[in-house]
Design a protein around this motif. Structure first.
Motif, PDB file in Angstrom:
ATOM      1  N   LEU A  86      38.750  38.475  47.885  1.00 60.80           N
ATOM      2  CA  LEU A  86      38.284  38.908  46.570  1.00 60.80           C
ATOM      3  C   LEU A  86      37.893  37.716  45.705  1.00 60.80           C
ATOM      4  O   LEU A  86      36.876  37.752  45.001  1.00 60.80           O
ATOM      5  CB  LEU A  86      39.377  39.732  45.876  1.00 60.80           C
ATOM      6  CG  LEU A  86      39.084  40.181  44.437  1.00 60.80           C
ATOM      7  CD1 LEU A  86      37.803  41.018  44.378  1.00 60.80           C
ATOM      8  CD2 LEU A  86      40.270  40.958  43.864  1.00 60.80           C
ATOM      9  N   THR A  87      38.672  36.647  45.766  1.00 56.18           N
ATOM     10  CA  THR A  87      38.349  35.447  44.983  1.00 56.18           C
ATOM     11  C   THR A  87      37.009  34.858  45.410  1.00 56.18           C
ATOM     12  O   THR A  87      36.203  34.449  44.560  1.00 56.18           O
ATOM     13  CB  THR A  87      39.454  34.388  45.143  1.00 56.18           C
ATOM     14  OG1 THR A  87      40.692  34.939  44.704  1.00 56.18           O
ATOM     15  CG2 THR A  87      39.145  33.153  44.323  1.00 56.18           C
TER      16      THR A  87
ATOM     17  N   LEU B 237      53.650  35.821  35.591  1.00 52.14           N
ATOM     18  CA  LEU B 237      53.429  35.716  37.037  1.00 52.14           C
ATOM     19  C   LEU B 237      52.050  35.172  37.402  1.00 52.14           C
ATOM     20  O   LEU B 237      51.798  34.858  38.558  1.00 52.14           O
ATOM     21  CB  LEU B 237      53.631  37.093  37.690  1.00 52.14           C
ATOM     22  CG  LEU B 237      55.021  37.722  37.491  1.00 52.14           C
ATOM     23  CD1 LEU B 237      55.064  39.109  38.120  1.00 52.14           C
ATOM     24  CD2 LEU B 237      56.110  36.830  38.073  1.00 52.14           C
ATOM     25  N   THR B 238      51.143  35.101  36.424  1.00 56.67           N
ATOM     26  CA  THR B 238      49.824  34.519  36.683  1.00 56.67           C
ATOM     27  C   THR B 238      49.701  33.180  35.958  1.00 56.67           C
ATOM     28  O   THR B 238      50.523  32.856  35.101  1.00 56.67           O
ATOM     29  CB  THR B 238      48.702  35.467  36.230  1.00 56.67           C
ATOM     30  OG1 THR B 238      48.831  35.730  34.823  1.00 56.67           O
ATOM     31  CG2 THR B 238      48.763  36.785  36.987  1.00 56.67           C
TER      32      THR B 238
ATOM     33  N   ASP C 298      45.675  32.152  44.890  1.00 56.28           N
ATOM     34  CA  ASP C 298      47.098  32.501  45.046  1.00 56.28           C
ATOM     35  C   ASP C 298      47.901  32.403  43.759  1.00 56.28           C
ATOM     36  O   ASP C 298      49.051  32.847  43.721  1.00 56.28           O
ATOM     37  CB  ASP C 298      47.759  31.688  46.161  1.00 56.28           C
ATOM     38  CG  ASP C 298      47.716  30.186  45.928  1.00 56.28           C
ATOM     39  OD1 ASP C 298      47.609  29.760  44.778  1.00 56.28           O
ATOM     40  OD2 ASP C 298      47.811  29.436  46.909  1.00 56.28           O
ATOM     41  N   GLY C 299      47.303  31.860  42.687  1.00 54.88           N
ATOM     42  CA  GLY C 299      48.018  31.780  41.419  1.00 54.88           C
ATOM     43  C   GLY C 299      47.523  32.761  40.366  1.00 54.88           C
ATOM     44  O   GLY C 299      48.191  32.962  39.341  1.00 54.88           O
ATOM     45  N   ILE C 300      46.353  33.379  40.607  1.00 55.72           N
ATOM     46  CA  ILE C 300      45.792  34.312  39.624  1.00 55.72           C
ATOM     47  C   ILE C 300      45.441  35.644  40.287  1.00 55.72           C
ATOM     48  O   ILE C 300      46.016  36.687  39.969  1.00 55.72           O
ATOM     49  CB  ILE C 300      44.539  33.710  38.940  1.00 55.72           C
ATOM     50  CG1 ILE C 300      44.886  32.390  38.256  1.00 55.72           C
ATOM     51  CG2 ILE C 300      43.954  34.705  37.946  1.00 55.72           C
ATOM     52  CD1 ILE C 300      43.683  31.643  37.697  1.00 55.72           C
ATOM     53  N   THR C 301      44.495  35.606  41.232  1.00 49.30           N
ATOM     54  CA  THR C 301      44.030  36.853  41.843  1.00 49.30           C
ATOM     55  C   THR C 301      45.141  37.584  42.568  1.00 49.30           C
ATOM     56  O   THR C 301      45.325  38.799  42.390  1.00 49.30           O
ATOM     57  CB  THR C 301      42.873  36.575  42.823  1.00 49.30           C
ATOM     58  OG1 THR C 301      41.877  35.776  42.199  1.00 49.30           O
ATOM     59  CG2 THR C 301      42.243  37.889  43.284  1.00 49.30           C
ATOM     60  N   ALA C 302      45.884  36.880  43.403  1.00 46.58           N
ATOM     61  CA  ALA C 302      46.916  37.539  44.227  1.00 46.58           C
ATOM     62  C   ALA C 302      48.031  38.162  43.397  1.00 46.58           C
ATOM     63  O   ALA C 302      48.369  39.335  43.595  1.00 46.58           O
ATOM     64  CB  ALA C 302      47.468  36.562  45.256  1.00 46.58           C
ATOM     65  N   PRO C 303      48.667  37.425  42.456  1.00 44.20           N
ATOM     66  CA  PRO C 303      49.708  38.092  41.671  1.00 44.20           C
ATOM     67  C   PRO C 303      49.177  39.259  40.849  1.00 44.20           C
ATOM     68  O   PRO C 303      49.854  40.277  40.697  1.00 44.20           O
ATOM     69  CB  PRO C 303      50.256  36.976  40.773  1.00 44.20           C
ATOM     70  CG  PRO C 303      49.271  35.873  40.830  1.00 44.20           C
ATOM     71  CD  PRO C 303      48.580  35.988  42.139  1.00 44.20           C
TER      72      PRO C 303
ATOM     73  N   MET D 286      37.035  39.272  36.973  1.00 46.36           N
ATOM     74  CA  MET D 286      38.268  39.887  37.450  1.00 46.36           C
ATOM     75  C   MET D 286      38.899  40.749  36.359  1.00 46.36           C
ATOM     76  O   MET D 286      39.380  41.855  36.623  1.00 46.36           O
ATOM     77  CB  MET D 286      39.257  38.826  37.922  1.00 46.36           C
ATOM     78  CG  MET D 286      40.537  39.418  38.506  1.00 46.36           C
ATOM     79  SD  MET D 286      41.571  38.194  39.345  1.00 46.36           S
ATOM     80  CE  MET D 286      41.892  37.080  37.995  1.00 46.36           C
ATOM     81  N   LEU D 287      38.893  40.256  35.130  1.00 41.71           N
ATOM     82  CA  LEU D 287      39.401  41.047  34.015  1.00 41.71           C
ATOM     83  C   LEU D 287      38.615  42.346  33.873  1.00 41.71           C
ATOM     84  O   LEU D 287      39.197  43.418  33.644  1.00 41.71           O
ATOM     85  CB  LEU D 287      39.327  40.241  32.716  1.00 41.71           C
ATOM     86  CG  LEU D 287      40.473  39.260  32.463  1.00 41.71           C
ATOM     87  CD1 LEU D 287      40.097  38.287  31.361  1.00 41.71           C
ATOM     88  CD2 LEU D 287      41.736  40.021  32.090  1.00 41.71           C
TER      89      LEU D 287
END
Length: 325
Positions: A214-215, A97-98, A156-161, A308-309
């Motif tokens: 957040l991003t 999903l990411t 929208d492709g990493i943080t959000a999912p 983020m990790l």
């Protein structure tokens, strides 16, 4: 437990991505969801219906998509149970999903193409990640498009999912991905989709609000690890320009990236032969972006990804400690 799932899914995707052989063998969740959206668009979005009717049908379609996706993923999570093996399976599913690795690979391909083969090759590479007409782009515009795509898609492709995985488990992450895919397919202000895609576009705007902010913060903090990036300018640009963007979310990561690198991003762009007006993110910054700037942006994004990790790792540990208290 959900933030533990999000952390390990991010880690797996960062290291491995989604293998191309698996795409050829069984497809990808976005492809499956996209097939459903396309079918509903064909069946429910009819030209003879008036605007209000098509709007209602768009709501029905979105509800059908979300109920299907949530039912399948929540049911699967329940059937798998709570064993270690079940958790491993859920992590592998959630990692689809990411898009950390694929986003980096696609953006890096633009810089490599420009350096190795020039503008024509760079245009072909950037056309894989942006919707604007590549033939209208000179080299600085190709570079800006790649950097803007990196900033927006990081959100929208990493943080959000990842965030919705942390908040709602596999079902939460899948529901986000379904909404985002619907927005990308039918959430356009075109004659066919302005009414039918209204619900998808509005819901996508809403659920991306926390991730976009957040991003932007992650990009600002990442500046402290990148010698030629300015955290101060990134912060100032976000507060000055983000709210001016035509999107309620894209302006936040784009403004942070623009300020960090000293660039002027966004502004008027051409889509399908139509000039779309927009404000500049990083007004007063440099417009003559280069392939080197793409690489600088990628370096900033990598550090933001590490941060983020770390954040999700801390949230996972805190969740485990609370559950055992």
């Amino acid at each position: 437990m959900f933030f533990t799932l999000a952390f390990f899914s991010l880690l797996i995707e960062r290291l491995c991505g989604y293998p191309q052989w698996l795409v050829h063998a069984i497809g990808h969740p976005v492809i499956w969801i996209g097939t459903m959206i396309g079918w509903l668009d064909k069946k429910l979005n009819r030209a003879e219906q008036n605007f209000s009717r098509r709007k209602i049908m768009g709501v029905v379609a979105l509800l059908a998509i979300l109920s299907s996706v949530v039912s399948v993923t929540a049911g699967l999570s329940w059937l798998l149970g709570t064993s270690l093996l079940a958790f491993v399976v859920l992590v592998l599913l959630a990692s689809s999903l990411t898009a950390q690795k694929s986003l980096e690979d696609h953006v890096l391909a633009v810089a490599d193409a420009l350096d190795a083969e020039g503008l024509a090759s760079g245009r072909r590479a950037v056309s894989m990640i942006v919707g604007r007409d590549p033939d209208q782009l000179d080299e600085p515009a190709v570079c800006r498009a790649a950097i803007e795509s990196l900033a927006e898609n990081f959100s929208d492709g990493i943080t959000a999912p990842a965030l919705w995985l942390g908040l709602g488990g596999l079902a939460g992450g899948a529901a986000y991905k379904a909404t985002n895919t619907a927005d990308s397919m039918i959430g356009h202000r075109s004659e066919r989709h302005e009414a039918f895609g209204w619900a998808a576009a509005r819901l996508d705007d809403l659920i991306n609000l926390p991730a976009s902010r957040l991003t932007a913060l992650l990009f600002v903090l990442a500046c402290f690890f990148v010698p030629d990036a300015s955290a101060k300018d990134a912060w100032k640009t976000v507060w000055r320009d983000a709210k001016k963007h035509r999107s309620p979310n894209a302006g936040w990561p784009e403004a942070a990236m623009a300020g960090a690198l000293g660039l002027a991003l966004a502004g008027p762009r051409v889509y399908s032969g139509t000039l779309v007006p927009d404000h500049f993110m990083g007004a007063g910054g440099r417009r003559e972006a280069t392939a080197t700037d793409i690489r600088r942006a990628l370096k900033l994004a990598r550090y933001a990804d590490i941060l983020m990790l770390a954040l999700f790792g801390l949230l996972a540990v805190a969740g485990l400690l609370i559950s055992r208290a």
